[in-house]
Design an enzyme around this catalytic site. Structure first.
Site, short mmCIF file in Angstrom:
data_model
loop_
_atom_site.label_atom_id
_atom_site.label_comp_id
_atom_site.label_asym_id
_atom_site.label_seq_id
_atom_site.Cartn_x
_atom_site.Cartn_y
_atom_site.Cartn_z
N GLU A 66 -4.44 -4.66 3.32
CA GLU A 66 -5.25 -3.45 3.14
C GLU A 66 -5.86 -3.44 1.74
O GLU A 66 -5.18 -3.81 0.76
CB GLU A 66 -4.35 -2.22 3.32
N LYS A 122 -7.86 3.58 10.32
CA LYS A 122 -6.57 4.14 9.87
C LYS A 122 -6.53 5.65 10.11
O LYS A 122 -7.45 6.37 9.74
CB LYS A 122 -6.37 3.83 8.39
N CYS A 171 -0.66 0.47 7.03
CA CYS A 171 0.09 1.08 5.94
C CYS A 171 0.83 2.37 6.30
O CYS A 171 1.78 2.33 7.06
CB CYS A 171 -0.83 1.30 4.74
C1 LIG Z 1 6.54 4.33 0.59
C2 LIG Z 1 5.65 5.53 0.48
C3 LIG Z 1 5.24 6.02 1.84
C4 LIG Z 1 6.41 6.63 -0.21
O1 LIG Z 1 5.66 7.77 -0.33
C5 LIG Z 1 4.44 5.19 -0.39
O2 LIG Z 1 4.89 4.67 -1.59
C6 LIG Z 1 3.50 4.20 0.29
O3 LIG Z 1 3.51 3.03 0.04
N1 LIG Z 1 2.66 4.76 1.14
C7 LIG Z 1 1.69 4.07 1.90
C8 LIG Z 1 0.61 3.64 0.96
C9 LIG Z 1 -0.74 3.55 1.58
O4 LIG Z 1 -1.07 4.03 2.65
N2 LIG Z 1 -1.52 2.87 0.77
C10 LIG Z 1 -2.89 2.64 1.07
C11 LIG Z 1 -3.77 3.38 0.20
S1 LIG Z 1 -3.39 3.32 -1.53
#
Ligand SMILES: CC(C)(CO)[C@@H](O)C(=O)NCCC(=O)NCCS
Length: 528
Positions: free
Chosen positions: A109, A208, A242
């Site tokens: 991603e 997404k 994600c």
């Molecule tokens: C692990 C978690 C869920 C804790 O709040 C948080 O650290 C995490 O990695 N969330 C998903 C990240 C995500 O969607 N990124 C894409 C855009 S930046």
């Protein structure tokens, strides 16, 4: 007879796509074959002779090159220049994966355009990605739709290297006043996964659904969950991205209702110890949901993003975690094409059977502590070996354990949490966990820890879960996984199979109780 032999060899060595390309490239050879052998061939195809029992998967952890942050949008030429720099690196990974025999490669991603955008500054990076139903090979028909240099390059990388390629990019869809939801700038912008088959054809496009935090400032969520799958000779694939992995739609539906064999999972995952580190959580999802997961994480040390893997239902096949360097990394491993066809006792698994049947173990003094903003009920492992129960609300967690020798300066606790997590997203959890505290001060239990010295000879963890969606996590010292060192029994116990190869950071049953989640809309990490 001769023709049949040829095809017998073909059916052993060639998969479906390769045979089709043979037909294109060598029509004389095909017409030479008698119609009888063609009949046999079609029969064989119908019988699934071209289906592969196993396949080779690749995931690439990409150290993304970021654009300089600007307040004004750059030109589309400049945007493409940056994206080509990232695709130059992805190209090397794709070639290397193909050389190692991979059938499919997944890239992360945000791996092409990076982060830190507003709606306006993201716009020059977007392409209008058509529905795959249009049957399009961008590499051979680059002009058929609007300008799409990223799609064209990805498609050519797939066909040139005869490999399925999955990438994450931005989609834009114009809209106007006839649509009451149309954003005021006249377009939807989507965080999008695309997949190309080994001929370069666009076979999947996924928008997404569960946008994470700041992402909502520059991306829109689709109005409905999209259930995107595609079939190959090496199994049925489904895609999500994600933060989607924490929610029911579309992730659980792809597995439970669409029966996919492998989940394609591009991510930009920010590691959170003790329970939400990428390799730990994503491998646990594969085990708990009983599918393969191809998890490709962005590599960005400054944001604590690392950890990719090729995960099977019976444990991690390959994984990579590197919090030290800035390098990308390619993983290649073999998987079962149809893990659901090798049925195990796990299909009859009941996560609370053992825990609801036994009489609770002795309850030691309890105290509370905080794990990633959630208030857990803890009980300390005060003996070298023993049985312990700790409860919170309707969840009781049982642990049997034996330590080799407890290090003087280490404390372990058993914890239970039954409640709605509300920070960086709202989702209901039931968690049973054995974890190492930050120090000998019991107030530090639940804080991130990366090293441990106490060895466990044995552990068995279970809980009275109200959900059947429970993810079994084992994380060892140095943030490492423990393939082949633990197992889930059909009565819901997570048990060690041997002395673990490294001391234990945490052993966890991470339950998701979806019925208790707050209702949609699909902005679970509401910040707007
Ligand atoms: C692990 C978690 C869920 C804790 O709040 C948080 O650290 C995490 O990695 N969330 C998903 C990240 C995500 O969607 N990124 C894409 C855009 S930046």
């Amino acid at each position: 007879m001769r023709g049949k032999t040829t095809f017998k060899i073909c059916s052993v060595w060639l998969d479906n796509e390769m045979f089709l390309s043979l037909r294109v490239r060598a029509p004389a050879m095909v017409s030479f074959l008698s119609s009888w052998s063609v009949f046999i061939f079609i029969l064989e195809m119908g019988l699934g002779a071209f289906a592969l029992d196993k396949y080779t998967a690749a995931v690439y952890e990409h150290s993304v090159i970021l654009a300089e942050s600007t307040t004004e949008p750059v030109s589309s030429e400049e945007a493409l220049k940056l994206m080509n720099k990232n695709m130059d690196i992805l190209e090397e990974a794709i070639k290397m994966a193909a050389k190692q025999g991979a059938h499919i490669i997944v890239t992360p991603e945000d791996g092409i355009y990076g982060f830190s955008f507003t709606r306006e500054t993201l716009y020059p990076y977007l392409e209008d990605i058509p529905d795959p139903q249009v049957n399009w090979i961008p590499c051979t028909e680059p002009e058929r739709f609007g300008p799409a240099p990223v799609l064209v390059r990805l498609s050519c990388l797939a066909s040139d290297n005869a490999i399925y390629v999955v990438a994450n990019m931005g989609d834009k869809k114009p809209c106007n006043f006839t649509d009451p939801d149309c954003p005021s700038d006249g377009r939807y912008q989507y965080n999008t996964d695309v997949a190309f088959d080994s001929q370069g054809k666009l076979v999947a496009r996924y928008h997404k659904l569960n946008l994470f935090m700041m992402e909502q400032l520059h991306f829109d969520a689709p109005k409905e969950p999209e259930l995107v799958t595609f079939n190959t000779t090496f199994g049925k694939f489904g895609l999500f991205t994600c933060f989607d992995i924490l929610f029911h739609d579309p992730a659980v539906v792809l597995v439970s209702n669409f029966h996919v064999d492998t989940i394609i999972f591009p991510t930009a995952w920010i590691n959170v110890l003790p329970h939400l580190t990428a390799i730990e959580f994503h491998s646990a999802w594969a085990m708990g949901m009983r599918v393969n997961v191809l998890a490709s994480n962005t590599h960005l040390r400054s944001r604590n993003m690392t950890g990719s893997g090729i995960y099977a239902p019976d444990g991690p096949t390959a994984f990579h975690y590197d919090a030290k360097s800035e390098n990308g990394h390619l993983l290649v491993a073999e998987l079962d094409s149809r893990p659901s066809l090798s049925p195990t006792y796990l299909s009859a698994l009941n996560w609370s059977l053992f825990a609801t049947t036994i009489k609770p173990f002795s309850e030691e003094p309890n105290f509370t502590g905080v794990v990633f903003f959630d208030e857990y009920t803890f009980s300390e492992l005060t003996k070298q070996a023993g049985n312990l129960t700790v409860c919170q609300k309707s969840l009781c967690c049982h642990l049997s354990y034996r330590m080799t020798e407890q290090q003087e300066d280490e404390r372990y606790v058993l914890g239970a949490f039954d409640g709605l997590h509300t920070v960086e997203g709202e989702y209901y959890l039931q968690v049973c966990t054995l974890l190492k505290c930050g120090s000998t001060d019991l107030q530090t239990c639940g804080q991130p820890v990366t090293a441990a010295y106490t060895q466990f000879d044995y552990f068995s963890l279970s809980g009275t879960f109200s959900t059947n969606y429970v993810l079994p996590e084992v994380l060892l010292s140095g943030v490492q996984l423990a393939p082949g060192e633990f197992q889930v029994l059909s009565d819901g116990r997570l048990v060690s199979l041997k002395h673990t190869s490294q001391p234990v950071l945490t052993v966890t049953l991470f339950g998701r109780w979806f019925e208790k989640d707050p209702p949609h809309p699909y902005t679970h990490s509401r910040i707007l």
